[in-house]
Design a protein around this motif. Sequence first.
Motif, PDB file in Angstrom:
ATOM      1  N   PHE A  53      16.069  -0.188   1.373  1.00 11.62           N
ATOM      2  CA  PHE A  53      15.185  -0.245   0.210  1.00 11.62           C
ATOM      3  C   PHE A  53      13.783  -0.705   0.600  1.00 11.62           C
ATOM      4  O   PHE A  53      12.782  -0.207   0.070  1.00 11.62           O
ATOM      5  CB  PHE A  53      15.760  -1.186  -0.845  1.00 11.62           C
ATOM      6  CG  PHE A  53      14.717  -1.694  -1.809  1.00 11.62           C
ATOM      7  CD1 PHE A  53      14.225  -0.884  -2.824  1.00 11.62           C
ATOM      8  CD2 PHE A  53      14.187  -2.976  -1.667  1.00 11.62           C
ATOM      9  CE1 PHE A  53      13.245  -1.346  -3.688  1.00 11.62           C
ATOM     10  CE2 PHE A  53      13.211  -3.438  -2.532  1.00 11.62           C
ATOM     11  CZ  PHE A  53      12.739  -2.623  -3.543  1.00 11.62           C
ATOM     12  N   LEU A  54      13.701  -1.670   1.524  1.00 15.94           N
ATOM     13  CA  LEU A  54      12.388  -2.215   1.878  1.00 15.94           C
ATOM     14  C   LEU A  54      11.480  -1.169   2.508  1.00 15.94           C
ATOM     15  O   LEU A  54      10.260  -1.376   2.578  1.00 15.94           O
ATOM     16  CB  LEU A  54      12.557  -3.398   2.837  1.00 15.94           C
ATOM     17  CG  LEU A  54      13.135  -4.679   2.208  1.00 15.94           C
ATOM     18  CD1 LEU A  54      13.356  -5.739   3.257  1.00 15.94           C
ATOM     19  CD2 LEU A  54      12.200  -5.200   1.124  1.00 15.94           C
ATOM     20  N   LEU A  55      12.039  -0.070   2.975  1.00 19.68           N
ATOM     21  CA  LEU A  55      11.187   1.003   3.478  1.00 19.68           C
ATOM     22  C   LEU A  55      10.386   1.645   2.343  1.00 19.68           C
ATOM     23  O   LEU A  55       9.309   2.211   2.578  1.00 19.68           O
ATOM     24  CB  LEU A  55      12.037   2.071   4.171  1.00 19.68           C
ATOM     25  CG  LEU A  55      12.926   1.593   5.320  1.00 19.68           C
ATOM     26  CD1 LEU A  55      13.661   2.781   5.938  1.00 19.68           C
ATOM     27  CD2 LEU A  55      12.100   0.881   6.377  1.00 19.68           C
ATOM     28  N   TYR A  56      10.898   1.555   1.117  1.00 22.08           N
ATOM     29  CA  TYR A  56      10.228   2.154  -0.037  1.00 22.08           C
ATOM     30  C   TYR A  56       8.945   1.404  -0.414  1.00 22.08           C
ATOM     31  O   TYR A  56       7.884   2.011  -0.535  1.00 22.08           O
ATOM     32  CB  TYR A  56      11.210   2.220  -1.205  1.00 22.08           C
ATOM     33  CG  TYR A  56      10.598   2.596  -2.523  1.00 22.08           C
ATOM     34  CD1 TYR A  56      10.139   3.881  -2.769  1.00 22.08           C
ATOM     35  CD2 TYR A  56      10.492   1.648  -3.548  1.00 22.08           C
ATOM     36  CE1 TYR A  56       9.583   4.227  -3.987  1.00 22.08           C
ATOM     37  CE2 TYR A  56       9.944   1.985  -4.772  1.00 22.08           C
ATOM     38  CZ  TYR A  56       9.489   3.272  -4.984  1.00 22.08           C
ATOM     39  OH  TYR A  56       8.933   3.612  -6.193  1.00 22.08           O
ATOM     40  N   PRO A  57       8.960   0.069  -0.599  1.00 25.55           N
ATOM     41  CA  PRO A  57       7.696  -0.616  -0.926  1.00 25.55           C
ATOM     42  C   PRO A  57       6.676  -0.576   0.201  1.00 25.55           C
ATOM     43  O   PRO A  57       5.471  -0.677  -0.040  1.00 25.55           O
ATOM     44  CB  PRO A  57       8.130  -2.052  -1.236  1.00 25.55           C
ATOM     45  CG  PRO A  57       9.460  -2.200  -0.629  1.00 25.55           C
ATOM     46  CD  PRO A  57      10.100  -0.867  -0.670  1.00 25.55           C
ATOM     47  N   LEU A  58       7.139  -0.431   1.454  1.00 25.83           N
ATOM     48  CA  LEU A  58       6.172  -0.333   2.540  1.00 25.83           C
ATOM     49  C   LEU A  58       5.293   0.901   2.382  1.00 25.83           C
ATOM     50  O   LEU A  58       4.149   0.918   2.829  1.00 25.83           O
ATOM     51  CB  LEU A  58       6.899  -0.308   3.885  1.00 25.83           C
ATOM     52  CG  LEU A  58       7.495  -1.646   4.344  1.00 25.83           C
ATOM     53  CD1 LEU A  58       8.260  -1.463   5.649  1.00 25.83           C
ATOM     54  CD2 LEU A  58       6.406  -2.693   4.509  1.00 25.83           C
ATOM     55  N   ARG A  59       5.819   1.940   1.763  1.00 27.96           N
ATOM     56  CA  ARG A  59       5.020   3.129   1.485  1.00 27.96           C
ATOM     57  C   ARG A  59       3.885   2.806   0.513  1.00 27.96           C
ATOM     58  O   ARG A  59       2.792   3.367   0.608  1.00 27.96           O
ATOM     59  CB  ARG A  59       5.915   4.232   0.906  1.00 27.96           C
ATOM     60  CG  ARG A  59       6.835   4.868   1.917  1.00 27.96           C
ATOM     61  CD  ARG A  59       6.027   5.630   2.932  1.00 27.96           C
ATOM     62  NE  ARG A  59       6.873   6.305   3.900  1.00 27.96           N
ATOM     63  CZ  ARG A  59       6.390   7.002   4.934  1.00 27.96           C
ATOM     64  NH1 ARG A  59       5.079   7.074   5.109  1.00 27.96           N
ATOM     65  NH2 ARG A  59       7.201   7.587   5.790  1.00 27.96           N
ATOM     66  N   HIS A  60       4.151   1.902  -0.421  1.00 24.77           N
ATOM     67  CA  HIS A  60       3.105   1.502  -1.349  1.00 24.77           C
ATOM     68  C   HIS A  60       2.026   0.682  -0.640  1.00 24.77           C
ATOM     69  O   HIS A  60       0.852   0.729  -1.027  1.00 24.77           O
ATOM     70  CB  HIS A  60       3.703   0.699  -2.503  1.00 24.77           C
ATOM     71  CG  HIS A  60       4.522   1.528  -3.441  1.00 24.77           C
ATOM     72  ND1 HIS A  60       3.998   2.533  -4.203  1.00 24.77           N
ATOM     73  CD2 HIS A  60       5.855   1.502  -3.722  1.00 24.77           C
ATOM     74  CE1 HIS A  60       4.951   3.093  -4.934  1.00 24.77           C
ATOM     75  NE2 HIS A  60       6.092   2.494  -4.661  1.00 24.77           N
ATOM     76  N   PHE A  61       2.400  -0.074   0.384  1.00 23.81           N
ATOM     77  CA  PHE A  61       1.406  -0.789   1.172  1.00 23.81           C
ATOM     78  C   PHE A  61       0.463   0.206   1.843  1.00 23.81           C
ATOM     79  O   PHE A  61      -0.756   0.000   1.891  1.00 23.81           O
ATOM     80  CB  PHE A  61       2.094  -1.652   2.229  1.00 23.81           C
ATOM     81  CG  PHE A  61       2.878  -2.806   1.671  1.00 23.81           C
ATOM     82  CD1 PHE A  61       3.561  -3.664   2.506  1.00 23.81           C
ATOM     83  CD2 PHE A  61       2.949  -3.043   0.301  1.00 23.81           C
ATOM     84  CE1 PHE A  61       4.291  -4.729   2.002  1.00 23.81           C
ATOM     85  CE2 PHE A  61       3.683  -4.086  -0.210  1.00 23.81           C
ATOM     86  CZ  PHE A  61       4.357  -4.933   0.639  1.00 23.81           C
ATOM     87  N   GLU A  62       1.040   1.266   2.379  1.00 24.29           N
ATOM     88  CA  GLU A  62       0.210   2.301   3.001  1.00 24.29           C
ATOM     89  C   GLU A  62      -0.678   2.988   1.954  1.00 24.29           C
ATOM     90  O   GLU A  62      -1.861   3.263   2.207  1.00 24.29           O
ATOM     91  CB  GLU A  62       1.097   3.338   3.682  1.00 24.29           C
ATOM     92  CG  GLU A  62       0.329   4.510   4.263  1.00 24.29           C
ATOM     93  CD  GLU A  62       1.244   5.628   4.716  1.00 24.29           C
ATOM     94  OE1 GLU A  62       0.729   6.702   5.080  1.00 24.29           O
ATOM     95  OE2 GLU A  62       2.477   5.439   4.692  1.00 24.29           O
ATOM     96  N   GLU A  63      -0.119   3.239   0.759  1.00 17.92           N
ATOM     97  CA  GLU A  63      -0.892   3.923  -0.274  1.00 17.92           C
ATOM     98  C   GLU A  63      -2.069   3.083  -0.731  1.00 17.92           C
ATOM     99  O   GLU A  63      -3.187   3.595  -0.890  1.00 17.92           O
ATOM    100  CB  GLU A  63       0.002   4.239  -1.474  1.00 17.92           C
ATOM    101  CG  GLU A  63      -0.743   4.959  -2.591  1.00 17.92           C
ATOM    102  CD  GLU A  63       0.041   5.009  -3.886  1.00 17.92           C
ATOM    103  OE1 GLU A  63      -0.314   5.834  -4.757  1.00 17.92           O
ATOM    104  OE2 GLU A  63       0.991   4.215  -4.043  1.00 17.92           O
ATOM    105  N   ILE A  64      -1.864   1.766  -0.936  1.00 18.46           N
ATOM    106  CA  ILE A  64      -2.961   0.943  -1.428  1.00 18.46           C
ATOM    107  C   ILE A  64      -4.045   0.812  -0.365  1.00 18.46           C
ATOM    108  O   ILE A  64      -5.255   0.765  -0.682  1.00 18.46           O
ATOM    109  CB  ILE A  64      -2.453  -0.452  -1.872  1.00 18.46           C
ATOM    110  CG1 ILE A  64      -3.522  -1.161  -2.709  1.00 18.46           C
ATOM    111  CG2 ILE A  64      -2.054  -1.292  -0.684  1.00 18.46           C
ATOM    112  CD1 ILE A  64      -3.826  -0.476  -4.003  1.00 18.46           C
ATOM    113  N   ALA A  65      -3.644   0.773   0.905  1.00  9.87           N
ATOM    114  CA  ALA A  65      -4.647   0.723   1.973  1.00  9.87           C
ATOM    115  C   ALA A  65      -5.470   2.004   2.005  1.00  9.87           C
ATOM    116  O   ALA A  65      -6.697   1.978   2.142  1.00  9.87           O
ATOM    117  CB  ALA A  65      -3.967   0.494   3.319  1.00  9.87           C
ATOM    118  N   MET A  66      -4.801   3.132   1.859  1.00  9.47           N
ATOM    119  CA  MET A  66      -5.509   4.411   1.853  1.00  9.47           C
ATOM    120  C   MET A  66      -6.375   4.538   0.606  1.00  9.47           C
ATOM    121  O   MET A  66      -7.535   4.986   0.687  1.00  9.47           O
ATOM    122  CB  MET A  66      -4.505   5.567   1.918  1.00  9.47           C
ATOM    123  CG  MET A  66      -5.143   6.942   1.973  1.00  9.47           C
ATOM    124  SD  MET A  66      -3.911   8.278   2.045  1.00  9.47           S
ATOM    125  CE  MET A  66      -3.189   7.954   3.658  1.00  9.47           C
TER     126      MET A  66
END
Length: 616
Positions: free
Chosen positions: A298-311
């Motif tokens: 599951f924690l792989l899912y919120p890490l995608r949001h970390f990438e999205e907010i940085a982008m």
Amino acid sequence: MHLRDLPHPDPGVPDARTGGRFLLWLYRQQLGGQAKALLWGVVHTGAVASFPLPVGVAVQAVVDRDGGQLALSGGLMAFLGVLVSLGDVMLHRSAVTNWITSVARVQQLLARKTTELGSAMTRRVAAGEIVAVSTGDLEKIGWFVEAVSRFGAAALTSVGVCVALVVYQPALGMVVALGVPVLALAVLPLLPPAARRADAQREMAGKATELASDTVAGLRVLRGIGGEELFLGRYRSASQEVRRAAVRSARMWSLISAVQVVLPGLLLIAVVWYGVRLAVDGRIAVGELVTVYSAVVFLLYPLRHFEEIAMAYSFSRPSAKRAARVLALTRPAGGRTAVQGTPDGDLHDPVSGLTATAGRLTAVVCGDPDAAGRLAERLGGHPPEPDDGTEPLPSVLLGGTPLDDLPRDAARGAVLVQDKDPVLLSGTLAELLDVPASGPVDRANRVDRQDRVDRAQALAAAQCGDVLTALAQASVDDSGDPMRSRITERGRSLSGGQRQRLALARSLVADPTVLVLDEPTSAVDSHTEARIADGLRKIRTGRTTVVLTSSPLLLDRADQVVFVPSGKVAAAGTHRELLGTHPAYRAVVTRASDDTPGRPALAPDAPTPTQLEETA
């Protein structure tokens, strides 16, 4: 805020000091919407994060052959599935609402700034940059505002999962709790170069947009001189530079995405390897191992949001910087004087020394069309910005009050400037002339104090009879009513003279305290020009009117003519007086050299060109 409440009653006063401050201000303007999106985001991600628990219980129930635990886990998963669906739908609705409301707010701010600065905006900011801010930049700013709530929900849920894992299974939980922050911070060294590449791409895209705007605006001239291929080559080269910059930016973001896949995969392998060893040693049950494994997945899912907010931040920061630069533009004084109603009186320009007496028709002869245009803009309250860092030029005075000190609405209601190339917006003729009257209701020097200038009077004074006939014949609904006929964008379906006359009629309907006209009859024939001069003088009787022109037909109807060569008043008087006493004025008006050998001075009682034409 609901979408049905748009547009905003008041978009507010933005913090335009920097792009980051502008984004923060924009976020604060919709705290309620962001809180709602964050709540639904926590419901969604929290429900997804809770799935490992019933999954682990179900696996352990199968191992222990416990039907009650299996049914309980099945019911819990069904309940969590409902929460996931509900939270996802409502999160999407709330986030998109935040995106639309923030974009609408910025659009209203840009529109308000455009009306505040008028034509001065394009002199201080490139037209291509304004287009870029109004289109692509708004989308990127809205993307960041939308992504903040999803990122906040993902961050809160990730912290909660890590804490729960430490409590549930300390050995594996500590591995996860230490590994997740490392994964989240691993991409930080890559963000600065990615942001620089994104900034370079945005800058090149803005230059390409500006070049395209200039090319389209001057296409007719380019075709006339055979230069369209040259400018097409320039735009092709600029677009290829944008493409190469976009590829370089995409490569960096691809590397960031790859890091976000590889490192979590390594963490997952480490957790499974260590968990299997613990299970073999009997230190944890199989169900507990499945629960921890599912939580790590599951924690792989919120890490995608970390990438999205940085982008999203990297892309929105230069966009917000450009928007803030535009919104930071202000009038020199910004309306310091509280004035009740619209001011009236003589219009005086301290730079040129020009004074237009209240209630009279004043004609101004500059000789240089560009100088006349600059003078018209200054009379309208748009002094040019100095490029050398010196103090700005003093403001034009209306009745002794500087226009720069007036509130925006009062300044716009006081002076109306019609450019030499007026713009007609698309729509019906009735919509074109549906403009609010900006002058005061009761003027002491007005001939007709009961009624304002109506459309029929303005059209008649501007000699628009043939235009109305042409529009009536082209009416799409066969009604024959010219007021219902549509005018295409920028009036392309009309000739230059027809556009000028309709624009003049619109200015007359507005009925401002001071009307400034820059070459209002340059595209009409002499007979029509003479009738327009008579109509203008009649309909503006008792009102302050300034006409910048060198046409003898208009000059002869003026109460006063002021000669302003080289930006300074050189002479003033009637048209006849200046023709006979001022050679430089005569040279400009008659298009002849003032040192022509053997040319006699015109006697004061000699017939003017207007009289000669009327006699003919």
